[in-house]
Scaffold this active site. Structure first.
Site, PDB file in Angstrom:
ATOM      1  N   LYS A 205     -12.592  42.845  82.433  1.00 13.90           N
ATOM      2  CA  LYS A 205     -12.853  43.589  81.238  1.00 13.90           C
ATOM      3  C   LYS A 205     -12.553  42.766  79.941  1.00 13.90           C
ATOM      4  CE  LYS A 205     -11.632  48.028  81.563  1.00 13.90           C
ATOM      5  NZ  LYS A 205     -10.597  48.975  81.858  1.00 13.90           N
ATOM      6  N   GLY A 383       0.921  42.053  83.136  1.00 12.86           N
ATOM      7  CA  GLY A 383       0.896  42.710  81.496  1.00 12.86           C
ATOM      8  C   GLY A 383       1.760  42.083  80.329  1.00 12.86           C
TER       9      GLY A 383
HETATM   10  P1  ADP Z   1      -5.737  39.146  85.489  1.00  7.65           P
HETATM   11  O1  ADP Z   1      -4.931  40.402  86.406  1.00  7.65           O
HETATM   12  O2  ADP Z   1      -5.364  37.928  86.025  1.00  7.65           O
HETATM   13  O3  ADP Z   1      -5.427  39.414  83.948  1.00  7.65           O
HETATM   14  P2  ADP Z   1      -8.004  40.654  85.443  1.00  7.65           P
HETATM   15  O4  ADP Z   1      -7.476  42.048  85.891  1.00  7.65           O
HETATM   16  O5  ADP Z   1      -8.430  40.882  83.970  1.00  7.65           O
HETATM   17  O6  ADP Z   1      -7.248  39.552  85.827  1.00  7.65           O
HETATM   18  O7  ADP Z   1      -9.536  40.714  86.362  1.00  7.65           O
HETATM   19  C1  ADP Z   1      -9.375  40.352  87.697  1.00  7.65           C
HETATM   20  C2  ADP Z   1     -10.782  40.865  88.064  1.00  7.65           C
HETATM   21  O8  ADP Z   1     -11.836  40.476  87.555  1.00  7.65           O
HETATM   22  C3  ADP Z   1     -10.696  40.377  89.759  1.00  7.65           C
HETATM   23  O9  ADP Z   1     -10.545  41.609  90.627  1.00  7.65           O
HETATM   24  C4  ADP Z   1     -12.210  39.734  89.708  1.00  7.65           C
HETATM   25  O10 ADP Z   1     -12.620  40.278  91.109  1.00  7.65           O
HETATM   26  C5  ADP Z   1     -12.914  40.474  88.528  1.00  7.65           C
HETATM   27  N1  ADP Z   1     -14.019  39.791  88.362  1.00  7.65           N
HETATM   28  C6  ADP Z   1     -14.044  38.621  87.759  1.00  7.65           C
HETATM   29  N2  ADP Z   1     -15.249  38.000  87.364  1.00  7.65           N
HETATM   30  C7  ADP Z   1     -15.887  39.019  87.860  1.00  7.65           C
HETATM   31  C8  ADP Z   1     -17.501  39.181  87.945  1.00  7.65           C
HETATM   32  N3  ADP Z   1     -18.432  38.406  87.417  1.00  7.65           N
HETATM   33  N4  ADP Z   1     -17.955  40.424  88.700  1.00  7.65           N
HETATM   34  C9  ADP Z   1     -17.217  41.354  89.166  1.00  7.65           C
HETATM   35  N5  ADP Z   1     -15.731  41.266  89.119  1.00  7.65           N
HETATM   36  C10 ADP Z   1     -15.404  39.968  88.649  1.00  7.65           C
END
Ligand code: ADP
Ligand code: MG
Length: 403
Positions: A205, A383
């Protein structure tokens, strides 16, 4: 981040003393089993330092999100106590189901030098999240010294993070080794980076990462954006994104952030192509698409041209910070972009760059791939690391800096 006042645990005498240590044992669990014990292992240097110098440890942590109305078996820290005992090779007591009841008080009161007690989940008391001073005073009575080593909770103002050190005024309040390492790498990388400084952002997001983009704009030389969050930016630029994950409500905001980045010295590098499929499942037929994705398809990973461009930028970096997977890495073959970024970062590290990984899912991805040792630092905070990348407040650290 001011640190002049901050004392580290290694700088104080602990022999014969009981140290109340806030650790982050908020580990991922599945059916009562710990699936990743990185956070427990990361707390060991501080614990071992105290024990080696003749002190005893009363450890406190939260785990998950219980209701806050008392003990819940699903959220017990018992598996964490067992795992820590294995790692330390010594007994770790978990006295009772309630961190401040008579049983816990008695156990702490009779702790021996070299003893280790883990209190039960702080969040069994709603008072923990409320930062309640009476609850904090009861916890504070356990230690002759306070040690803050829970980086993963340092962006929270919970009782154990802020009110407990406040209640222990007059007693030494210190930072643990993990906390110091996290702050060194996460603030050091951003405040005084060796250049080129490249940040790689991804994940689901854009709304989670807007503050990070704003903070990094003008600070990094290149801002690489992959993951699903790129689709909201591409939509703002007028591209078709098919059925890819887009935050419709954030499109105007995305347009504004692109303009904000372009007004700085930072180069924004977006994916040129994507691995697409009709649905996010293993074994589905995939195709490569340019920036305009067909109506029926979803972009699930960055494509080969994007990988080449991202890898080239990362390989040139002297400092590289990464938060957020490049694709739906949980499902093969949509993990290729994430794997390529990880490998390029490891190559850069081998060549002398400083590499830092923040973000819960990103750390889990590299831990799962067995690659964690290739980076300069893999943050234990999800976070909390994001908050650092945003330049936002860290109440758990500020409480120590006031000490
Ligand atoms: P972090 O915890 O490292 O900050 P996020 O929680 O923001 O990362 O995002 C991780 C999620 O984003 C993962 O579950 C991954 O599958 C999803 N994601 C990344 N790219 C895509 C995509 N193109 N389509 C669907 N989900 C995605
Ligand atoms: Mg996440």
């Amino acid at each position: 981040m001011p640190s002049a006042a901050r004392t580290t645990i290694d700088a104080v005498e602990v022999s014969g003393k009981t140290v109340l240590v806030r650790v982050d044992f908020n580990v991922p669990m599945s059916e009562g089993e710990i699936t990743d014990d990185s956070r427990i292992r990361a707390a060991v240097p501080t614990i071992q330092s105290i024990l080696d110098r003749g002190g005893s440890c009363v450890l406190m942590s939260h785990l998950g999100r219980p209701s806050g109305n008392g003990f819940e078996a699903a959220f017990t820290l018992a598996p964490a106590a067992a795992r820590l005992a294995e790692i330390l090779g010594r007994q770790v007591d978990l006295p009772s189901g309630d961190c401040v009841d008579e049983v816990s008080i008695a156990a702490v009161g009779s702790i021996d030098p070299g003893g280790v007690i883990l209190l039960e989940n702080l969040r069994f008391h709603g008072a923990e999240k409320k930062g309640d001073a009476d609850f904090a005073a009861r916890l504070a009575s356990y230690g002759e010294l306070y040690c803050q080593d829970a980086f993963g909770a340092a962006h929270r103002a919970d009782a154990s993070m802020v009110a407990v050190p406040e209640a222990m005024a007059g007693r030494p309040r210190t930072a643990g080794r993990l906390l110091e390492a996290e702050l060194k790498y996460l603030s050091g990388a951003i405040d005084s980076p060796e250049r080129p400084f490249v940040a790689v952002l991804g994940g689901a997001k854009i709304s989670d990462k807007l503050a990070t983009i704003r903070h990094l704009a003008g600070r990094v030389d290149t801002l690489v954006v992959g993951g699903a969050m790129a689709f909201t930016l591409l939509r703002a630029m007028g591209h078709g994104t098919g059925r890819s994950l887009v935050e419709e409500s954030m499109i105007d905001e995305a347009r504004a952030i692109i303009e904000a980045v372009e007004a700085t010295s930072t180069t924004l590098l977006l994916p040129a192509d994507f691995v697409c499929a009709g649905s996010p499942a293993a074994g589905v037929e995939t195709s490569i698409s340019g920036r305009n994705i067909e109506p029926g398809l979803m972009g699930l990973d960055i494509g080969p041209a994007s990988i080449s461009a991202f890898v080239a930028a990362i390989r040139e970096a002297r400092t590289v910070v990464w938060n957020g997977p490049m694709g739906l890495f949980e499902i093969s073959p949509f993990d290729a972009g994430t794997l390529a970024v990880a490998k390029a970062m490891i190559d850069a590290t081998t060549a002398g760059a400083t590499s830092v990984i923040g973000g819960g899912d990103t750390a889990a991805a590299v831990n799962g791939l067995g690659l964690a040792s290739g980076f300069t630092h893999v943050s234990t905070g999800g976070g909390a690391s994001l908050r650092m990348l945003e330049g936002g407040p860290m109440p758990g650290v500020e409480a120590l800096d006031r000490a």
